[in-house]
Design an enzyme around this catalytic site. Structure first.
Site, PDB file in Angstrom:
ATOM      1  N   GLY A 200      22.458  90.391  62.048  1.00 40.12           N
ATOM      2  CA  GLY A 200      22.556  91.181  60.863  1.00 40.12           C
ATOM      3  C   GLY A 200      22.759  92.707  61.163  1.00 40.12           C
ATOM      4  O   GLY A 200      22.958  92.937  62.216  1.00 40.12           O
TER       5      GLY A 200
ATOM      6  N   SER B 241      10.414  97.596  55.587  1.00 40.70           N
ATOM      7  CA  SER B 241      11.247  98.064  54.528  1.00 40.70           C
ATOM      8  C   SER B 241      10.286  99.193  53.678  1.00 40.70           C
ATOM      9  O   SER B 241       9.050  98.792  53.504  1.00 40.70           O
ATOM     10  CB  SER B 241      11.651  97.030  53.748  1.00 40.70           C
ATOM     11  OG  SER B 241      12.435  97.453  52.480  1.00 40.70           O
TER      12      SER B 241
ATOM     13  N   GLY C 137      17.171  88.068  64.655  1.00 43.67           N
ATOM     14  CA  GLY C 137      18.011  88.699  63.400  1.00 43.67           C
ATOM     15  C   GLY C 137      19.317  89.559  64.062  1.00 43.67           C
ATOM     16  O   GLY C 137      19.630  90.420  63.431  1.00 43.67           O
ATOM     17  N   ALA C 138      19.533  89.037  65.161  1.00 48.22           N
ATOM     18  CA  ALA C 138      20.728  89.918  65.869  1.00 48.22           C
ATOM     19  C   ALA C 138      22.173  89.973  65.486  1.00 48.22           C
ATOM     20  O   ALA C 138      22.774  91.095  65.572  1.00 48.22           O
ATOM     21  CB  ALA C 138      20.718  89.519  67.485  1.00 48.22           C
TER      22      ALA C 138
ATOM     23  N   TYR D  80      10.285  89.536  48.238  1.00 44.47           N
ATOM     24  CA  TYR D  80      10.824  90.515  49.465  1.00 44.47           C
ATOM     25  C   TYR D  80       9.830  91.825  49.690  1.00 44.47           C
ATOM     26  O   TYR D  80       9.270  91.787  50.812  1.00 44.47           O
ATOM     27  CB  TYR D  80      12.084  91.165  49.069  1.00 44.47           C
ATOM     28  CG  TYR D  80      12.655  92.067  49.925  1.00 44.47           C
ATOM     29  CD1 TYR D  80      13.059  91.507  51.266  1.00 44.47           C
ATOM     30  CD2 TYR D  80      12.389  93.547  50.046  1.00 44.47           C
ATOM     31  CE1 TYR D  80      13.734  92.609  51.986  1.00 44.47           C
ATOM     32  CE2 TYR D  80      12.781  94.538  50.849  1.00 44.47           C
ATOM     33  CZ  TYR D  80      13.674  93.907  52.120  1.00 44.47           C
ATOM     34  OH  TYR D  80      14.160  94.898  52.978  1.00 44.47           O
ATOM     35  N   CYS D  81       9.177  92.252  48.687  1.00 42.20           N
ATOM     36  CA  CYS D  81       8.283  93.350  48.877  1.00 42.20           C
ATOM     37  C   CYS D  81       6.715  92.925  49.415  1.00 42.20           C
ATOM     38  O   CYS D  81       6.472  93.358  50.223  1.00 42.20           O
ATOM     39  CB  CYS D  81       7.867  94.148  47.335  1.00 42.20           C
ATOM     40  SG  CYS D  81       9.343  95.078  46.838  1.00 42.20           S
ATOM     41  N   ALA D  82       6.422  91.878  48.827  1.00 43.09           N
ATOM     42  CA  ALA D  82       5.433  91.003  49.244  1.00 43.09           C
ATOM     43  C   ALA D  82       5.266  90.690  50.824  1.00 43.09           C
ATOM     44  O   ALA D  82       4.485  90.909  51.519  1.00 43.09           O
ATOM     45  CB  ALA D  82       4.905  90.049  48.295  1.00 43.09           C
TER      46      ALA D  82
ATOM     47  N   LYS E 198       7.432  91.897  53.029  1.00 41.13           N
ATOM     48  CA  LYS E 198       7.364  92.986  53.981  1.00 41.13           C
ATOM     49  C   LYS E 198       6.251  94.019  53.955  1.00 41.13           C
ATOM     50  O   LYS E 198       5.944  94.234  55.168  1.00 41.13           O
ATOM     51  CB  LYS E 198       8.723  93.868  53.501  1.00 41.13           C
ATOM     52  CG  LYS E 198      10.092  93.438  53.680  1.00 41.13           C
ATOM     53  CD  LYS E 198      10.353  93.191  55.094  1.00 41.13           C
ATOM     54  CE  LYS E 198      11.857  92.505  55.445  1.00 41.13           C
ATOM     55  NZ  LYS E 198      12.145  92.675  56.759  1.00 41.13           N
TER      56      LYS E 198
END
Length: 175
Positions: free
Chosen positions: A10, A130, A7-8, A143-145, A147
């Protein structure tokens, strides 16, 4: 040091990349979008770029398995999110978010761990999770799940790999 940054391209990954460039480390930069990485590579020769789409990580496994020297540090900073009520979130979108945020993190780590163990080399893995993985957030269920899953993976691997001199940590930034 030898550093792998997933993910370099981002924002967080790129900041991490610049930190290691300032320290003159050898960097393997991975991302699906390599535009900024290619420009940076023109002025910094100790960097190898791997073009891998984390949504289709199966296609990148062969590139990862070709790596033969261990890393000192792995930073997994890739991540995507949705903004949608849970009733509107498609299963395809759910899977895509989990593929990028959790499955690809597992695969990249597994490759680095195999190399570290093979060479009996210490390794530090850092996941960018996150605050949403700790507390949740409306309209961000996948997203929450994912992370939260990354935090669970961190805890499990930290316990499992400590005896091999492999440290695993997660950072949970907020907006």
């Amino acid at each position: 040091m030898r550093v792998l940054i997933a993910g370099a391209n981002g924002d967080i990954g790129y900041a991490v990349l610049n930190y290691f460039i300032e320290n003159n480390d050898f960097i393997f930069a991975i991302d699906k979008n390599i535009s900024r990485l290619s420009i940076k590579n023109d002025s910094y020769s100790d960097m190898k770029i791997l073009h891998i789409d984390f949504c289709r990580i199966d296609n990148g496994i062969s590139q990862l398995n070709e790596l033969d020297e261990p890393f000192d540090v792995v930073v997994y900073a890739a991540g995507i999110r949705e903004i949608a009520p849970v009733v509107d979130l498609s299963l395809d979108e759910w899977r895509k978010i989990f593929d990028v945020n959790l499955t690809a993190a597992f695969i990249v780590s597994q490759c680095a761990i195999k190399l570290a163990k093979k060479h009996r080399h210490p390794l530090c893995i850092i996941y960018i999770s996150s605050i949403s993985g700790l507390y949740g957030e409306p309209e961000r269920s996948a997203y929450c799940a994912s992370k939260h899953g990354l935090i669970g993976l961190t805890k499990s691997l930290a316990i499992e790999l400590a005896e091999h001199n492999i440290r695993v940590n997660a950072i949970a930034p907020g907006i």
